[in-house]
Enzyme design. Structure first.
Site, PDB file in Angstrom:
ATOM      1  N   ASN A 118       0.874  -1.176   0.000  1.00 20.05           N
ATOM      2  CA  ASN A 118       0.000   0.000   0.000  1.00 20.05           C
ATOM      3  C   ASN A 118       0.911   1.226   0.000  1.00 20.05           C
ATOM      4  O   ASN A 118       1.556   1.518   1.002  1.00 20.05           O
ATOM      5  CB  ASN A 118      -0.889  -0.043   1.263  1.00 20.05           C
ATOM      6  CG  ASN A 118      -1.663   1.249   1.459  1.00 20.05           C
ATOM      7  OD1 ASN A 118      -1.748   2.091   0.562  1.00 20.05           O
ATOM      8  ND2 ASN A 118      -2.243   1.406   2.648  1.00 20.05           N
ATOM      9  N   TRP A 119       0.944   1.900  -1.129  1.00 18.84           N
ATOM     10  CA  TRP A 119       1.856   3.056  -1.249  1.00 18.84           C
ATOM     11  C   TRP A 119       1.330   4.303  -0.554  1.00 18.84           C
ATOM     12  O   TRP A 119       2.041   5.307  -0.476  1.00 18.84           O
ATOM     13  CB  TRP A 119       2.104   3.366  -2.728  1.00 18.84           C
ATOM     14  CG  TRP A 119       3.000   2.384  -3.423  1.00 18.84           C
ATOM     15  CD1 TRP A 119       3.652   1.314  -2.855  1.00 18.84           C
ATOM     16  CD2 TRP A 119       3.366   2.386  -4.809  1.00 18.84           C
ATOM     17  NE1 TRP A 119       4.388   0.652  -3.811  1.00 18.84           N
ATOM     18  CE2 TRP A 119       4.229   1.295  -5.024  1.00 18.84           C
ATOM     19  CE3 TRP A 119       3.032   3.190  -5.892  1.00 18.84           C
ATOM     20  CZ2 TRP A 119       4.782   0.998  -6.270  1.00 18.84           C
ATOM     21  CZ3 TRP A 119       3.572   2.906  -7.137  1.00 18.84           C
ATOM     22  CH2 TRP A 119       4.434   1.819  -7.324  1.00 18.84           C
ATOM     23  N   LYS A 120       0.069   4.278  -0.131  1.00 21.75           N
ATOM     24  CA  LYS A 120      -0.544   5.459   0.486  1.00 21.75           C
ATOM     25  C   LYS A 120      -0.370   6.656  -0.462  1.00 21.75           C
ATOM     26  O   LYS A 120      -0.474   6.469  -1.677  1.00 21.75           O
ATOM     27  CB  LYS A 120       0.037   5.683   1.886  1.00 21.75           C
ATOM     28  CG  LYS A 120      -0.036   4.389   2.722  1.00 21.75           C
ATOM     29  CD  LYS A 120       0.246   4.553   4.183  1.00 21.75           C
ATOM     30  CE  LYS A 120       0.101   3.189   4.871  1.00 21.75           C
ATOM     31  NZ  LYS A 120       0.281   3.265   6.318  1.00 21.75           N
ATOM     32  N   HIS A 158      -9.257   1.079   5.639  1.00 23.09           N
ATOM     33  CA  HIS A 158      -7.895   1.219   6.156  1.00 23.09           C
ATOM     34  C   HIS A 158      -7.918   2.148   7.368  1.00 23.09           C
ATOM     35  O   HIS A 158      -8.725   3.078   7.434  1.00 23.09           O
ATOM     36  CB  HIS A 158      -6.977   1.784   5.062  1.00 23.09           C
ATOM     37  CG  HIS A 158      -5.542   1.783   5.488  1.00 23.09           C
ATOM     38  ND1 HIS A 158      -5.010   2.777   6.270  1.00 23.09           N
ATOM     39  CD2 HIS A 158      -4.547   0.880   5.296  1.00 23.09           C
ATOM     40  CE1 HIS A 158      -3.740   2.490   6.517  1.00 23.09           C
ATOM     41  NE2 HIS A 158      -3.437   1.345   5.936  1.00 23.09           N
ATOM     42  N   GLU A 186      -6.220   4.581   8.250  1.00 21.89           N
ATOM     43  CA  GLU A 186      -6.130   6.026   7.985  1.00 21.89           C
ATOM     44  C   GLU A 186      -7.463   6.558   7.460  1.00 21.89           C
ATOM     45  O   GLU A 186      -7.829   7.702   7.742  1.00 21.89           O
ATOM     46  CB  GLU A 186      -4.964   6.301   7.019  1.00 21.89           C
ATOM     47  CG  GLU A 186      -3.629   6.162   7.742  1.00 21.89           C
ATOM     48  CD  GLU A 186      -2.526   5.491   6.937  1.00 21.89           C
ATOM     49  OE1 GLU A 186      -2.556   5.547   5.699  1.00 21.89           O
ATOM     50  OE2 GLU A 186      -1.633   4.889   7.570  1.00 21.89           O
ATOM     51  N   GLU A 237      -4.669  -4.907  10.841  1.00 21.42           N
ATOM     52  CA  GLU A 237      -3.625  -3.889  10.967  1.00 21.42           C
ATOM     53  C   GLU A 237      -3.836  -3.135  12.274  1.00 21.42           C
ATOM     54  O   GLU A 237      -4.640  -2.183  12.329  1.00 21.42           O
ATOM     55  CB  GLU A 237      -3.704  -2.900   9.802  1.00 21.42           C
ATOM     56  CG  GLU A 237      -3.446  -3.539   8.458  1.00 21.42           C
ATOM     57  CD  GLU A 237      -2.957  -2.519   7.438  1.00 21.42           C
ATOM     58  OE1 GLU A 237      -1.824  -2.666   6.967  1.00 21.42           O
ATOM     59  OE2 GLU A 237      -3.694  -1.560   7.139  1.00 21.42           O
ATOM     60  N   GLY A 266       3.188   2.396  10.691  1.00 18.58           N
ATOM     61  CA  GLY A 266       4.104   3.517  10.502  1.00 18.58           C
ATOM     62  C   GLY A 266       4.891   3.877  11.749  1.00 18.58           C
ATOM     63  O   GLY A 266       5.510   4.934  11.814  1.00 18.58           O
ATOM     64  N   SER A 299       4.140  -2.034  10.127  1.00 20.31           N
ATOM     65  CA  SER A 299       5.595  -2.068  10.232  1.00 20.31           C
ATOM     66  C   SER A 299       6.207  -3.399   9.787  1.00 20.31           C
ATOM     67  O   SER A 299       7.165  -3.887  10.395  1.00 20.31           O
ATOM     68  CB  SER A 299       6.044  -1.707  11.660  1.00 20.31           C
ATOM     69  OG  SER A 299       5.647  -0.378  11.969  1.00 20.31           O
ATOM     70  N   GLY A 347       3.199  -1.129   4.153  1.00 23.04           N
ATOM     71  CA  GLY A 347       3.142   0.287   3.818  1.00 23.04           C
ATOM     72  C   GLY A 347       4.513   0.789   3.391  1.00 23.04           C
ATOM     73  O   GLY A 347       4.974   0.566   2.266  1.00 23.04           O
ATOM     74  N   GLY A 348       5.214   1.455   4.308  1.00 21.02           N
ATOM     75  CA  GLY A 348       6.486   2.108   4.002  1.00 21.02           C
ATOM     76  C   GLY A 348       7.482   1.234   3.263  1.00 21.02           C
ATOM     77  O   GLY A 348       8.131   1.692   2.301  1.00 21.02           O
TER      78      GLY A 348
HETATM   79  P1  13P Z   1       3.540   0.497   7.514  1.00 21.49           P
HETATM   80  O1  13P Z   1       4.028  -0.789   6.911  1.00 21.49           O
HETATM   81  O2  13P Z   1       4.217   1.712   6.968  1.00 21.49           O
HETATM   82  O3  13P Z   1       3.506   0.430   9.012  1.00 21.49           O
HETATM   83  O4  13P Z   1       1.987   0.670   7.042  1.00 21.49           O
HETATM   84  C1  13P Z   1       1.125  -0.400   7.187  1.00 21.49           C
HETATM   85  C2  13P Z   1      -0.129  -0.108   6.470  1.00 21.49           C
HETATM   86  O5  13P Z   1      -0.894   0.770   6.855  1.00 21.49           O
HETATM   87  C3  13P Z   1      -0.415  -0.856   5.243  1.00 21.49           C
HETATM   88  O6  13P Z   1      -1.718  -0.652   4.798  1.00 21.49           O
END
Ligand code: 13P
Length: 259
Positions: free
Chosen positions: A11-13, A99, A101, A176, A182, A222, A243-244
């Protein structure tokens, strides 16, 4: 269910525009020995670029695409939104729904996630429903209560439940925990397994044994190249939502290879 187990999703956000997306596949290393089902969720504006980049790199059949969010309606006066039919027409097959966020930064409710999953299924796309507790809820021993409520907000709909239970509509779940996203603070494999086991039991109860057992449950929060392997080995962890660490093609490839 047609989605094989061991799913690695990125997920590149709100990162990587069209050009970066087009170049990303050049750095991917997905050898013939890789069995994982790989999904990428770029920003909607970068989907076409990523698709073109995957085609030039010969990876269009190996990496499946999705969007990070859709509106519940198919079209209309909703400035700034995109719909599930548009996502499908642009080449997406998957949609993240709920999600953390979206829930905690943009105020989406359980009711919104229900409407969005309905829209996703209506368009023939596959939802990846995200659930997870906040730190205070974990500390108050409310993990199961929160994540099962978030799941039931969707499976409580007779229409959705029967569609998914029939096996005709693939459905993925992602656990999650909000405190792990993050933050560099990953759930332990045991914590992840405990939450996944609760979700699995609930899926079996709601969807019957065969479909309930086949729904992939991904862990997110993470996930990095050096912890992905042990998380994916944990019981009931069918893959990861990254994510990251999915922003760098080399690191993401190492996670894919760990599956
Ligand atoms: P991180 O891997 O950056 O913690 O993000 C997880 C996430 O929200 C994937 O959807």
């Amino acid at each position: 269910m047609t989605v094989p187990r061991k799913v690695v999703a990125g997920n590149w956000k709100m990162n990587h525009g069209p050009e970066e997306a087009r170049e990303f596949p050049l750095g991917l290393n997905i050898g013939d020995n890789v069995t994982a089902h790989v999904l990428l969720f770029p920003p909607a504006l970068a989907l076409a670029g990523l698709r073109a980049g995957l085609e030039s790199a010969g990876l269009a059949q190996r990496v499946h695409l999705g969007v990070q969010n859709v509106h519940a309606e198919d079209s209309g006066a909703f400035t700034g939104e995109i719909s599930a039919p548009m996502a499908a027409a642009a080449g997406a097959r998957y949609v993240l729904v709920g999600h953390s966020e979206r829930r905690h930064v943009f105020g989406e409710t359980d009711g919104d996630t229900l409407q969005k999953v309905a829209a996703v299924l209506r368009s023939g796309l596959t939802p990846v429903l995200c659930v997870g507790e906040k730190l205070g809820e974990r500390e108050a021993d409310r993990v199961e209560e929160v994540i099962l409520r978030q799941l039931d907000a969707v499976l409580g709909s007779d229409t959705i439940r029967s569609k998914v239970a029939s096996g005709d509509a693939p459905f993925l779940l992602a656990y999650e925990p909000v405190w792990a996203i993050g933050t560099g603070r990953t759930a332990t494999p045991d914590d992840a397994s405990a939450a996944h086991q609760a979700l699995r039991n609930h899926l079996v109860e709601r969807l019957g044994s065969s479909v309930g057992r086949a729904v992939p449950i991904l862990y997110g929060g993470s996930v990095k190249p050096d912890n992905a392997g042990e998380l994916m080995e944990a019981p009931e962890v069918d893959g990861v939502l990254v994510g990251g660490a999915s922003l760098d093609p080399d690191g993401f490839s190492r996670i894919i290879q760990a599956a």
